[in-house]
Scaffold this motif. Structure first.
Motif, PDB file in Angstrom:
ATOM      1  N   VAL A  89       0.815  -1.217   0.000  1.00 53.91           N
ATOM      2  CA  VAL A  89       0.000   0.000   0.000  1.00 53.91           C
ATOM      3  C   VAL A  89       0.849   1.267   0.000  1.00 53.91           C
ATOM      4  N   ALA A  90       2.109   1.160   0.418  1.00 58.54           N
ATOM      5  CA  ALA A  90       2.957   2.349   0.516  1.00 58.54           C
ATOM      6  C   ALA A  90       3.539   2.775  -0.822  1.00 58.54           C
ATOM      7  N   SER A  91       3.458   1.913  -1.835  1.00 63.12           N
ATOM      8  CA  SER A  91       4.189   2.175  -3.071  1.00 63.12           C
ATOM      9  C   SER A  91       3.422   2.977  -4.106  1.00 63.12           C
ATOM     10  N   ALA A  92       2.119   3.149  -3.931  1.00 65.81           N
ATOM     11  CA  ALA A  92       1.310   3.966  -4.844  1.00 65.81           C
ATOM     12  C   ALA A  92      -0.047   4.190  -4.197  1.00 65.81           C
ATOM     13  N   PRO A  93      -0.739   5.284  -4.532  1.00 65.60           N
ATOM     14  CA  PRO A  93      -2.064   5.523  -3.959  1.00 65.60           C
ATOM     15  C   PRO A  93      -3.079   4.497  -4.431  1.00 65.60           C
ATOM     16  N   LYS A  94      -4.200   4.426  -3.718  1.00 66.20           N
ATOM     17  CA  LYS A  94      -5.209   3.405  -3.992  1.00 66.20           C
ATOM     18  C   LYS A  94      -5.751   3.492  -5.409  1.00 66.20           C
ATOM     19  N   GLU A  95      -5.874   4.701  -5.928  1.00 64.52           N
ATOM     20  CA  GLU A  95      -6.411   4.874  -7.282  1.00 64.52           C
ATOM     21  C   GLU A  95      -5.406   4.472  -8.363  1.00 64.52           C
ATOM     22  N   LEU A 118       0.950   0.579  10.766  1.00 71.25           N
ATOM     23  CA  LEU A 118       0.847  -0.316   9.613  1.00 71.25           C
ATOM     24  C   LEU A 118      -0.581  -0.820   9.430  1.00 71.25           C
ATOM     25  N   VAL A 119      -1.210  -1.248  10.511  1.00 66.48           N
ATOM     26  CA  VAL A 119      -2.578  -1.763  10.422  1.00 66.48           C
ATOM     27  C   VAL A 119      -3.551  -0.653  10.048  1.00 66.48           C
ATOM     28  N   LYS A 120      -3.350   0.525  10.607  1.00 62.36           N
ATOM     29  CA  LYS A 120      -4.222   1.655  10.264  1.00 62.36           C
ATOM     30  C   LYS A 120      -4.190   1.935   8.767  1.00 62.36           C
ATOM     31  N   ASP A 121      -3.005   2.003   8.193  1.00 67.82           N
ATOM     32  CA  ASP A 121      -2.894   2.300   6.767  1.00 67.82           C
ATOM     33  C   ASP A 121      -3.488   1.182   5.914  1.00 67.82           C
ATOM     34  N   ILE A 122      -3.311  -0.065   6.345  1.00 66.58           N
ATOM     35  CA  ILE A 122      -3.879  -1.187   5.602  1.00 66.58           C
ATOM     36  C   ILE A 122      -5.408  -1.142   5.633  1.00 66.58           C
ATOM     37  N   LEU A 123      -5.985  -0.946   6.819  1.00 67.84           N
ATOM     38  CA  LEU A 123      -7.440  -0.960   6.947  1.00 67.84           C
ATOM     39  C   LEU A 123      -8.096   0.256   6.298  1.00 67.84           C
ATOM     40  N   GLN A 124      -7.343   1.328   6.126  1.00 65.45           N
ATOM     41  CA  GLN A 124      -7.871   2.471   5.378  1.00 65.45           C
ATOM     42  C   GLN A 124      -7.888   2.198   3.881  1.00 65.45           C
ATOM     43  N   ASP A 125      -7.125   1.208   3.454  1.00 68.36           N
ATOM     44  CA  ASP A 125      -6.970   0.920   2.031  1.00 68.36           C
ATOM     45  C   ASP A 125      -7.907  -0.181   1.544  1.00 68.36           C
ATOM     46  N   ILE A 126      -8.366  -1.040   2.440  1.00 65.08           N
ATOM     47  CA  ILE A 126      -9.252  -2.139   2.059  1.00 65.08           C
ATOM     48  C   ILE A 126     -10.368  -2.242   3.084  1.00 65.08           C
ATOM     49  N   GLN A 127     -11.588  -2.404   2.612  1.00 66.63           N
ATOM     50  CA  GLN A 127     -12.724  -2.498   3.516  1.00 66.63           C
ATOM     51  C   GLN A 127     -12.865  -3.917   4.029  1.00 66.63           C
ATOM     52  N   ILE A 128     -12.721  -4.072   5.330  1.00 64.59           N
ATOM     53  CA  ILE A 128     -12.940  -5.350   5.993  1.00 64.59           C
ATOM     54  C   ILE A 128     -13.970  -5.108   7.084  1.00 64.59           C
ATOM     55  N   GLY A 188      16.832  -5.175   8.487  1.00 60.22           N
ATOM     56  CA  GLY A 188      16.084  -5.174   9.732  1.00 60.22           C
ATOM     57  C   GLY A 188      14.698  -4.602   9.530  1.00 60.22           C
ATOM     58  N   GLY A 189      13.736  -5.145  10.266  1.00 57.74           N
ATOM     59  CA  GLY A 189      12.371  -4.663  10.162  1.00 57.74           C
ATOM     60  C   GLY A 189      11.414  -5.790   9.826  1.00 57.74           C
ATOM     61  N   CYS A 190      10.183  -5.438   9.512  1.00 61.09           N
ATOM     62  CA  CYS A 190       9.173  -6.439   9.200  1.00 61.09           C
ATOM     63  C   CYS A 190       8.076  -5.812   8.359  1.00 61.09           C
ATOM     64  N   SER A 191       7.201  -6.662   7.872  1.00 61.53           N
ATOM     65  CA  SER A 191       6.002  -6.178   7.196  1.00 61.53           C
ATOM     66  C   SER A 191       4.794  -6.889   7.769  1.00 61.53           C
ATOM     67  N   VAL A 192       3.656  -6.232   7.660  1.00 62.64           N
ATOM     68  CA  VAL A 192       2.373  -6.803   8.054  1.00 62.64           C
ATOM     69  C   VAL A 192       1.546  -6.991   6.795  1.00 62.64           C
ATOM     70  N   THR A 193       1.025  -8.190   6.605  1.00 60.62           N
ATOM     71  CA  THR A 193       0.154  -8.489   5.466  1.00 60.62           C
ATOM     72  C   THR A 193      -1.170  -9.009   5.982  1.00 60.62           C
ATOM     73  N   ILE A 194      -2.262  -8.475   5.434  1.00 61.10           N
ATOM     74  CA  ILE A 194      -3.607  -8.903   5.796  1.00 61.10           C
ATOM     75  C   ILE A 194      -4.351  -9.256   4.515  1.00 61.10           C
TER      76      ILE A 194
END
Length: 334
Positions: free
Chosen positions: A139-145, A241-251, A305-311
Motif C-alpha cells: 500500500v505504501a508504493s502507490a495511492p489506492k487509485e 501499519l494496520v491503520k494504513d492497511i485498513l484504510q486501504d481495504i474495507q474489511i 532489519g524490520g518487518c512487514s504486516v500483510t492482511i
C-alpha cells in the motif's frame, strides 16, 4: 556487513548448489539452465503448472515454495533482479502437463518484461498457454487509485498459496488466474525498515538510516518508503501499519482474514511475535477474526532489519485455499 561467502560473483550459483544438495527430495535443477528449478515430485497430467520467480536475496522466497500444494517450478534471478526469459521458459516447458502454466511474480519492471517475454516465447515456440497474475500488495508504493503501480512484497506468499491450491483442486488455467488475482486484490501489506542490507558484490549498505531512525513503507529492495522518523515501540509501529492497511481495504466486522508478520532477514522472532500480538488486538477491536496466522521469515531482504504486516480478506473460496495442505522445503502446512 560481514558475510559468509566465497567469491561475491558466485553467490547465487553456490546458494542454488547448496539448496539442491540439501533438498534433493523436493526439487531438481534442469540441465538446460542452472537457474531453472522444478519439483522433484510427480505431478498429474492436466494439472495447471504454477511457476514463481524473482531475484535472489529473498530466501526462503522463492525457491522454498516449490513443492506439494504450492509452486511446481521457480526461475531464479540475480540478487534483487528478475530472472531472464530463458530460465523461465525452461521451467515452463518442464512443468506443463497439458493444461497450461500460470506465472506469479511481483510488479517490478524487470519481472514484467522478462516474464512477459517468456510467456510470448512459450506460446509461439512451444504452444503452451500461459496465464499471469501480478502481486501488487504494497500500500505504501502507490495511492489506492493507482493500484496497478504498486509493487509486490510479502503478500506474494498468499498468492502462491491460493494459486497452488486452486491448481491442486483441478481448476483450469482461467480459474487459477482468477483465484490468484482475487487473492491479490484482497491482500494488503506494509512494512517498516530498521536497518539496511548490503549486496555481496558491494559490501555497502543499500540505504542509510540513522541509529535511532526507522522508515515506514520501505520496499524489500530498499526502495524509499513514505516517511522516515524516530524509532518507535512495536505497538506504535503495528498501529501505523494496520491503520494504513485498513484504510486501504474495507474489511467489515465479522469478516475473517489471514495475517502474515514477515521478517525482513535480521529481525528476531521474539520481535515479530510482539508485533503479531498487537496486530491481533487491533483486529479484534474492529471485530475482525484471524482465520490463519503466519509469523516468521517468508520473503526477506538479505539481512535487512524490520518487518512487514500483510492482511488478506477471506471469503469461502480463499479460506479453502488457505486450508489446503502444503509440503515445501521452507513451508509445511498439514
Amino acid at each position: 556487513m560481514k558475510k559468509l561467502i566465497n567469491n561475491p560473483t558466485n553467490v547465487v550459483e553456490e546458494m542454488i548448489e547448496g539448496y539442491m544438495k540439501a533438498h534433493s527430495d523436493y526439487i531438481r535443477q534442469l540441465p538446460e539452465n542452472n537457474r531453472s528449478l522444478v519439483t522433484a515430485r510427480q505431478t498429474r497430467d492436466n494439472k495447471v503448472g504454477i511457476l514463481i520467480g524473482g531475484g535472489s536475496g529473498h530466501e526462503p522466497g522463492f525457491m522454498g515454495y516449490v513443492g506439494d500444494g504450492m509452486a511446481d517450478g521457480v526461475a531464479v534471478g540475480n540478487i534483487f533482479a528478475s530472472p531472464s526469459p530463458d530460465p523461465i521458459l525452461e521451467v515452463t516447458k518442464a512443468i506443463d502437463k497439458g493444461a497450461g502454466v500460470v506465472y506469479l511474480y511481483g510488479n517490478y519492471a524487470g519481472d514484467v518484461m522478462n516474464f512477459g517475454m517468456a510467456a510470448e516465447m512459450a506460446d509461439l515456440e512451444e504452444d503452451i498457454q500461459v496465464g499471469s497474475a501480478l502481486a501488487t500488495d504494497d500500500v505504501a508504493s502507490a495511492p489506492k487509485e493507482e493500484m496497478e503501480k504498486r509493487r509486490g512484497i510479502a503478500g506474494e506468499f498468499f498468492i502462491y498459496k491460493a494459486a497452488g491450491a486452486a491448481a491442486d483442486f483441478g481448476y483450469n488455467l482461467e480459474n487459477v488466474v482468477r483465484v490468484a488475482e482475487k487473492a491479490n486484490s484482497n491482500t494488503r501489506s506494509m512494512g517498516v525498515g530498521l536497518s539496511p542490507c548490503s549486496l555481496p558484490q558491494t559490501g555497502k549498505p543499500s540505504f542509510e538510516l540513522r541509529e535511532n531512525e526507522m522508515e515506514i513503507g520501505l520496499g524489500h529492495h530498499g526502495e524509499p518508503g513514505i516517511e522516515k522518523g524516530p524509532l518507535e515501540t512495536a505497538d506504535h509501529v503495528a498501529d501505523r501499519l494496520v491503520k494504513d492497511i485498513l484504510q486501504d481495504i474495507q474489511i467489515n466486522k465479522g469478516e475473517q482474514v489471514a495475517v502474515l508478520i514477515n521478517g525482513l532477514g535480521s529481525t528476531p522472532r521474539m520481535e515479530l511475535y510482539i508485533v503479531y500480538r498487537r496486530v491481533e488486538q487491533l483486529l479484534k477491536e474492529q471485530g475482525i477474526g484471524i482465520y490463519r496466522s503466519y509469523v516468521g521469515d517468508y520473503i526477506t531482504s538479505l539481512e535487512m532489519g524490520g518487518c512487514s504486516v500483510t492482511i488478506m480478506k477471506l471469503d469461502a473460496e480463499l479460506k479453502k485455499t488457505m486450508d489446503h495442505p502444503v509440503n515445501c522445503p521452507m513451508f509445511v502446512q498439514k
